[in-house]
Design a protein around this motif. Structure first.
Motif, PDB file in Angstrom:
ATOM      1  N   ASP A  21       0.853  -1.126   0.130  1.00  8.87           N
ATOM      2  CA  ASP A  21       0.001   0.045   0.054  1.00  8.87           C
ATOM      3  C   ASP A  21       0.788   1.254  -0.110  1.00  8.87           C
ATOM      4  O   ASP A  21       2.156   1.164  -0.035  1.00  8.87           O
ATOM      5  CB  ASP A  21      -0.941  -0.126   1.306  1.00  8.87           C
ATOM      6  N   LYS A  22       0.308   2.537   0.343  1.00 10.66           N
ATOM      7  CA  LYS A  22       1.036   3.671   0.163  1.00 10.66           C
ATOM      8  C   LYS A  22       2.199   3.799   1.200  1.00 10.66           C
ATOM      9  O   LYS A  22       3.043   4.840   1.016  1.00 10.66           O
ATOM     10  CB  LYS A  22      -0.002   4.893  -0.094  1.00 10.66           C
ATOM     11  N   GLN A  82      -0.269  16.495  -9.781  1.00 12.95           N
ATOM     12  CA  GLN A  82      -0.750  15.345  -9.334  1.00 12.95           C
ATOM     13  C   GLN A  82       0.344  14.168  -9.635  1.00 12.95           C
ATOM     14  O   GLN A  82       0.478  13.193  -8.976  1.00 12.95           O
ATOM     15  CB  GLN A  82      -2.176  14.859 -10.398  1.00 12.95           C
ATOM     16  N   LYS A  83       1.128  14.146 -10.876  1.00 15.16           N
ATOM     17  CA  LYS A  83       2.123  13.233 -11.121  1.00 15.16           C
ATOM     18  C   LYS A  83       3.012  13.408 -10.134  1.00 15.16           C
ATOM     19  O   LYS A  83       3.702  12.156  -9.704  1.00 15.16           O
ATOM     20  CB  LYS A  83       2.705  13.550 -12.572  1.00 15.16           C
ATOM     21  N   GLU A 138       2.169  11.637  -7.041  1.00 15.45           N
ATOM     22  CA  GLU A 138       2.315  10.049  -6.911  1.00 15.45           C
ATOM     23  C   GLU A 138       3.744   9.705  -6.835  1.00 15.45           C
ATOM     24  O   GLU A 138       3.725   8.627  -6.461  1.00 15.45           O
ATOM     25  CB  GLU A 138       1.949   9.691  -8.510  1.00 15.45           C
ATOM     26  N   ASN A 168       4.956  10.896  -3.150  1.00 14.20           N
ATOM     27  CA  ASN A 168       4.115   9.939  -2.487  1.00 14.20           C
ATOM     28  C   ASN A 168       4.249  10.617  -0.992  1.00 14.20           C
ATOM     29  O   ASN A 168       4.275  10.001   0.011  1.00 14.20           O
ATOM     30  CB  ASN A 168       4.663   8.400  -2.409  1.00 14.20           C
ATOM     31  N   PHE A 221      -7.079  22.230  -5.444  1.00 13.39           N
ATOM     32  CA  PHE A 221      -7.314  20.820  -4.859  1.00 13.39           C
ATOM     33  C   PHE A 221      -8.963  20.429  -4.362  1.00 13.39           C
ATOM     34  O   PHE A 221      -9.401  19.492  -4.920  1.00 13.39           O
ATOM     35  CB  PHE A 221      -6.813  20.571  -3.432  1.00 13.39           C
ATOM     36  N   ASN A 240      -9.222  14.896   3.917  1.00 15.57           N
ATOM     37  CA  ASN A 240      -8.799  13.598   3.230  1.00 15.57           C
ATOM     38  C   ASN A 240      -9.149  13.899   1.701  1.00 15.57           C
ATOM     39  O   ASN A 240      -9.851  14.060   1.073  1.00 15.57           O
ATOM     40  CB  ASN A 240      -9.708  12.388   3.422  1.00 15.57           C
ATOM     41  N   TRP A 241      -7.789  13.710   1.019  1.00 11.08           N
ATOM     42  CA  TRP A 241      -7.837  14.081  -0.518  1.00 11.08           C
ATOM     43  C   TRP A 241      -6.967  12.728  -1.213  1.00 11.08           C
ATOM     44  O   TRP A 241      -5.970  12.490  -0.998  1.00 11.08           O
ATOM     45  CB  TRP A 241      -7.236  15.193  -0.887  1.00 11.08           C
ATOM     46  N   GLU A 242      -7.956  11.792  -1.872  1.00  7.28           N
ATOM     47  CA  GLU A 242      -7.265  10.554  -2.506  1.00  7.28           C
ATOM     48  C   GLU A 242      -6.188   9.859  -1.445  1.00  7.28           C
ATOM     49  O   GLU A 242      -5.296   9.566  -1.578  1.00  7.28           O
ATOM     50  CB  GLU A 242      -6.653  10.941  -3.714  1.00  7.28           C
ATOM     51  N   GLY A 243      -6.642   9.830  -0.288  1.00  4.60           N
ATOM     52  CA  GLY A 243      -5.907   8.888   0.820  1.00  4.60           C
ATOM     53  C   GLY A 243      -4.863   9.844   1.379  1.00  4.60           C
ATOM     54  O   GLY A 243      -3.742   9.202   2.024  1.00  4.60           O
ATOM     55  N   ARG A 244      -4.644  11.045   1.220  1.00  3.27           N
ATOM     56  CA  ARG A 244      -3.557  11.917   1.693  1.00  3.27           C
ATOM     57  C   ARG A 244      -4.362  12.887   2.551  1.00  3.27           C
ATOM     58  O   ARG A 244      -5.571  13.202   2.350  1.00  3.27           O
ATOM     59  CB  ARG A 244      -2.501  12.679   0.490  1.00  3.27           C
TER      60      ARG A 244
END
Ligand code: SF4
Length: 215
Positions: free
Chosen positions: A22-23, A139-140, A143, A146, A161, A177-181
């Motif tokens: 996972d992340k 966004q990239k 990713e 991380n 955002f 919470n934004w995309e798991g972050r």
């Protein structure tokens, strides 16, 4: 890598035969991250997706620790950043650096970037359309790097955002919470330069964002 080996050994000792990544587990090594960032930098230097390319000296991708768990995000480069090709190096950047150091860290411990990679003419606020064109690059980057926490500096970064207007004086300190972050909203250092009473609040927010990224 040692930490990952210890983690896997503990799981094996507990009887796990399969591991689902996972992340929390870094799966991209630093060389791979550097390569992807260099490739992206090449791409943004010739990017013409929005009109901001016309007035830039150079695009400013960002800088810092590619394994950072905390990323600071502002709105766009200003005049000093445009000249030097580095984010947050003008007066506002110096204040950000000072507060990070007062918290006991160095700015190189974290990653610092902006929503838009090119300087808007006259340092105006980037338009929603310009931010939309540039946001996929950020966004990239997110990713690749991380981070666990994204500390959004100012209303414009928060708007990019959240896709809505943000009243930063009311919403600073919010955790979203934004995309798991975790998004942590605070003032832009340029606002604090105009409103020195807000410096202590920005300092407390930076400390809180650092603390959140470490747990
Ligand atoms: S601001 Fe972003 S989208 Fe616009 S030209 Fe620069 S790199 Fe491209």
């Amino acid at each position: 890598m040692d930490q990952l080996k210890r983690h896997i050994k503990i799981l094996m000792d507990l009887g796990f035969e399969e591991i689902f990544l996972d992340k929390e587990i870094e799966i991209m090594d630093i060389k791979e991250k550097e390569k992807l960032i260099v490739e992206m930098n090449r791409e943004i230097q010739s990017c013409t997706k929005c009109d901001l390319y016309e007035s830039r000296t150079q695009a400013v991708i960002g800088e810092g620790n590619l394994n950072a768990k905390l990323m600071f995000v502002g709105e766009a480069p200003g005049g000093d950043e445009d000249k030097q090709g580095r984010p947050f190096v003008g007066r506002a950047g110096k204040l950000l650096t000072k507060l990070i150091e007062a918290a006991g860290y160095r700015r190189e411990d974290f990653y610092i970037a902006n929503i838009c990679k090119c300087r808007p003419p006259g340092n105006r606020t980037p338009t929603p359309w310009e931010m939309e064109q540039c946001f996929p690059y950020l966004q990239k980057q997110i990713e690749i790097i991380n981070p666990k926490v994204l500390c959004l500096l100012g209303a414009t970064a928060a708007r990019a955002f959240l896709n809505r207007n943000v009243a930063i004086t009311k919403e600073r300190g919010s955790l979203i919470n934004w995309e798991g972050r975790i998004l942590y909203l605070t003032y832009h250092p340029a606002y604090v330069l105009r409103n020195p009473n807000a410096e202590i609040t920005l300092f407390e927010d930076i400390k809180k964002a650092i603390e959140l990224s470490q747990h």
